[in-house]
Motif scaffolding. Structure first.
Motif, mmCIF file in Angstrom:
data_model
loop_
_atom_site.group_PDB
_atom_site.id
_atom_site.type_symbol
_atom_site.label_atom_id
_atom_site.label_comp_id
_atom_site.label_asym_id
_atom_site.label_seq_id
_atom_site.Cartn_x
_atom_site.Cartn_y
_atom_site.Cartn_z
ATOM 1 N N ALA A 158 0.830 -1.209 0.000
ATOM 2 C CA ALA A 158 0.000 0.000 0.000
ATOM 3 C C ALA A 158 0.867 1.264 0.000
ATOM 4 O O ALA A 158 0.589 2.213 -0.737
ATOM 5 C CB ALA A 158 -0.943 -0.002 1.198
ATOM 6 N N ARG A 159 1.926 1.281 0.802
ATOM 7 C CA ARG A 159 2.837 2.438 0.823
ATOM 8 C C ARG A 159 3.504 2.631 -0.533
ATOM 9 O O ARG A 159 3.628 3.752 -1.025
ATOM 10 C CB ARG A 159 3.891 2.275 1.918
ATOM 11 C CG ARG A 159 3.405 2.623 3.313
ATOM 12 C CD ARG A 159 4.551 2.686 4.326
ATOM 13 N NE ARG A 159 5.203 1.395 4.503
ATOM 14 C CZ ARG A 159 4.765 0.426 5.325
ATOM 15 N NH1 ARG A 159 3.679 0.609 6.037
ATOM 16 N NH2 ARG A 159 5.421 -0.702 5.427
ATOM 17 N N SER A 160 3.905 1.536 -1.140
ATOM 18 C CA SER A 160 4.544 1.601 -2.451
ATOM 19 C C SER A 160 3.578 2.172 -3.491
ATOM 20 O O SER A 160 3.957 3.038 -4.292
ATOM 21 C CB SER A 160 4.994 0.197 -2.869
ATOM 22 O OG SER A 160 5.429 0.195 -4.200
ATOM 23 N N MET A 161 2.344 1.718 -3.465
ATOM 24 C CA MET A 161 1.353 2.223 -4.423
ATOM 25 C C MET A 161 1.029 3.692 -4.159
ATOM 26 O O MET A 161 0.808 4.455 -5.100
ATOM 27 C CB MET A 161 0.090 1.375 -4.364
ATOM 28 C CG MET A 161 0.303 -0.015 -4.949
ATOM 29 S SD MET A 161 -1.161 -1.047 -4.812
ATOM 30 C CE MET A 161 -2.230 -0.226 -5.985
ATOM 31 N N ALA A 162 1.018 4.107 -2.905
ATOM 32 C CA ALA A 162 0.714 5.498 -2.561
ATOM 33 C C ALA A 162 1.782 6.455 -3.075
ATOM 34 O O ALA A 162 1.508 7.645 -3.251
ATOM 35 C CB ALA A 162 0.556 5.645 -1.053
ATOM 36 N N GLN A 163 2.982 5.961 -3.338
ATOM 37 C CA GLN A 163 4.066 6.794 -3.858
ATOM 38 C C GLN A 163 4.047 6.879 -5.385
ATOM 39 O O GLN A 163 4.865 7.564 -5.982
ATOM 40 C CB GLN A 163 5.413 6.248 -3.396
ATOM 41 C CG GLN A 163 5.608 6.345 -1.908
ATOM 42 C CD GLN A 163 6.902 5.689 -1.461
ATOM 43 O OE1 GLN A 163 7.672 5.161 -2.260
ATOM 44 N NE2 GLN A 163 7.135 5.713 -0.166
ATOM 45 N N ILE A 192 -3.391 9.401 -9.953
ATOM 46 C CA ILE A 192 -4.352 9.632 -11.036
ATOM 47 C C ILE A 192 -4.226 8.520 -12.078
ATOM 48 O O ILE A 192 -5.229 7.945 -12.512
ATOM 49 C CB ILE A 192 -4.142 11.019 -11.673
ATOM 50 C CG1 ILE A 192 -4.472 12.118 -10.665
ATOM 51 C CG2 ILE A 192 -4.983 11.170 -12.940
ATOM 52 C CD1 ILE A 192 -4.089 13.514 -11.112
ATOM 53 N N ALA A 193 -3.019 8.189 -12.443
ATOM 54 C CA ALA A 193 -2.799 7.123 -13.427
ATOM 55 C C ALA A 193 -3.299 5.786 -12.886
ATOM 56 O O ALA A 193 -3.911 5.000 -13.620
ATOM 57 C CB ALA A 193 -1.321 7.037 -13.801
ATOM 58 N N LEU A 194 -3.063 5.521 -11.605
ATOM 59 C CA LEU A 194 -3.557 4.275 -11.008
ATOM 60 C C LEU A 194 -5.082 4.226 -11.040
ATOM 61 O O LEU A 194 -5.672 3.180 -11.334
ATOM 62 C CB LEU A 194 -3.056 4.123 -9.567
ATOM 63 C CG LEU A 194 -1.556 3.912 -9.394
ATOM 64 C CD1 LEU A 194 -1.192 3.918 -7.911
ATOM 65 C CD2 LEU A 194 -1.116 2.609 -10.042
ATOM 66 N N PHE A 251 5.576 11.910 -6.722
ATOM 67 C CA PHE A 251 4.232 12.217 -7.212
ATOM 68 C C PHE A 251 3.392 12.855 -6.113
ATOM 69 O O PHE A 251 3.526 12.532 -4.949
ATOM 70 C CB PHE A 251 3.564 10.957 -7.728
ATOM 71 C CG PHE A 251 4.320 10.316 -8.857
ATOM 72 C CD1 PHE A 251 4.379 10.935 -10.098
ATOM 73 C CD2 PHE A 251 4.978 9.118 -8.688
ATOM 74 C CE1 PHE A 251 5.077 10.372 -11.144
ATOM 75 C CE2 PHE A 251 5.680 8.540 -9.718
ATOM 76 C CZ PHE A 251 5.737 9.164 -10.968
ATOM 77 N N LYS A 252 2.495 13.770 -6.524
ATOM 78 C CA LYS A 252 1.659 14.493 -5.561
ATOM 79 C C LYS A 252 0.167 14.330 -5.827
ATOM 80 O O LYS A 252 -0.643 14.938 -5.171
ATOM 81 C CB LYS A 252 2.040 15.976 -5.567
ATOM 82 C CG LYS A 252 3.471 16.195 -5.121
ATOM 83 C CD LYS A 252 3.842 17.641 -5.080
ATOM 84 C CE LYS A 252 5.291 17.739 -4.594
ATOM 85 N NZ LYS A 252 5.861 19.035 -4.815
ATOM 86 N N GLY A 253 -0.179 13.527 -6.815
ATOM 87 C CA GLY A 253 -1.594 13.305 -7.106
ATOM 88 C C GLY A 253 -2.247 14.435 -7.877
ATOM 89 O O GLY A 253 -3.444 14.608 -7.844
ATOM 90 N N ASN A 254 -1.425 15.218 -8.605
ATOM 91 C CA ASN A 254 -1.955 16.332 -9.410
ATOM 92 C C ASN A 254 -1.707 16.067 -10.874
ATOM 93 O O ASN A 254 -0.730 15.586 -11.273
ATOM 94 C CB ASN A 254 -1.276 17.650 -9.045
ATOM 95 C CG ASN A 254 -1.304 17.933 -7.576
ATOM 96 O OD1 ASN A 254 -1.847 17.177 -6.792
ATOM 97 N ND2 ASN A 254 -0.709 19.025 -7.181
#
Length: 99
Positions: free
Chosen positions: A35-40, A44-46, A96-99
């Motif tokens: 989960a931590r790895s995916m959060a980094q 948006i692409a995910l 990544f910042k989710g923007n």
């Protein structure tokens, strides 16, 4: 399905039914690490990838493909995409910042 043969965890991993196998004692630790790895990653692409997979089951191929292409174009316009390109050029890990 037709034989009802049982498939153990290691066989499931080998045939790609699961992406990894963890012992019971390490399951929570492994799950949180994933989960931590995916959060980094570029969230948006995910999200778009998940939408693409969902729609592959709902729509005919041309429609699902067109929606995927639209999402791909939208993804290239994000700040996270620009960060990925810049990190690649600079040979560093992207942040990544989710923007």
């Amino acid at each position: 399905m037709f034989t009802a043969d049982k498939v153990d965890a290691n066989r499931c991993e080998m045939i790609g039914l699961v992406n990894r196998v963890a012992p019971d004692a390490k399951l929570q630790q492994e799950a949180f690490a994933l989960a931590r790895s995916m959060a980094q990653r570029p969230t948006i692409a995910l999200r778009y990838m998940k939408d693409n997979l969902d729609e592959a089951l709902l729509f005919d191929f041309p429609t699902a493909r067109d929606h995927e292409a639209e999402r791909l174009i939208r993804t290239t316009m994000t700040a996270d995409h620009r960060e990925a390109v810049q990190a690649f050029i600079e040979k560093r890990k992207a942040v990544f910042k989710g923007n």
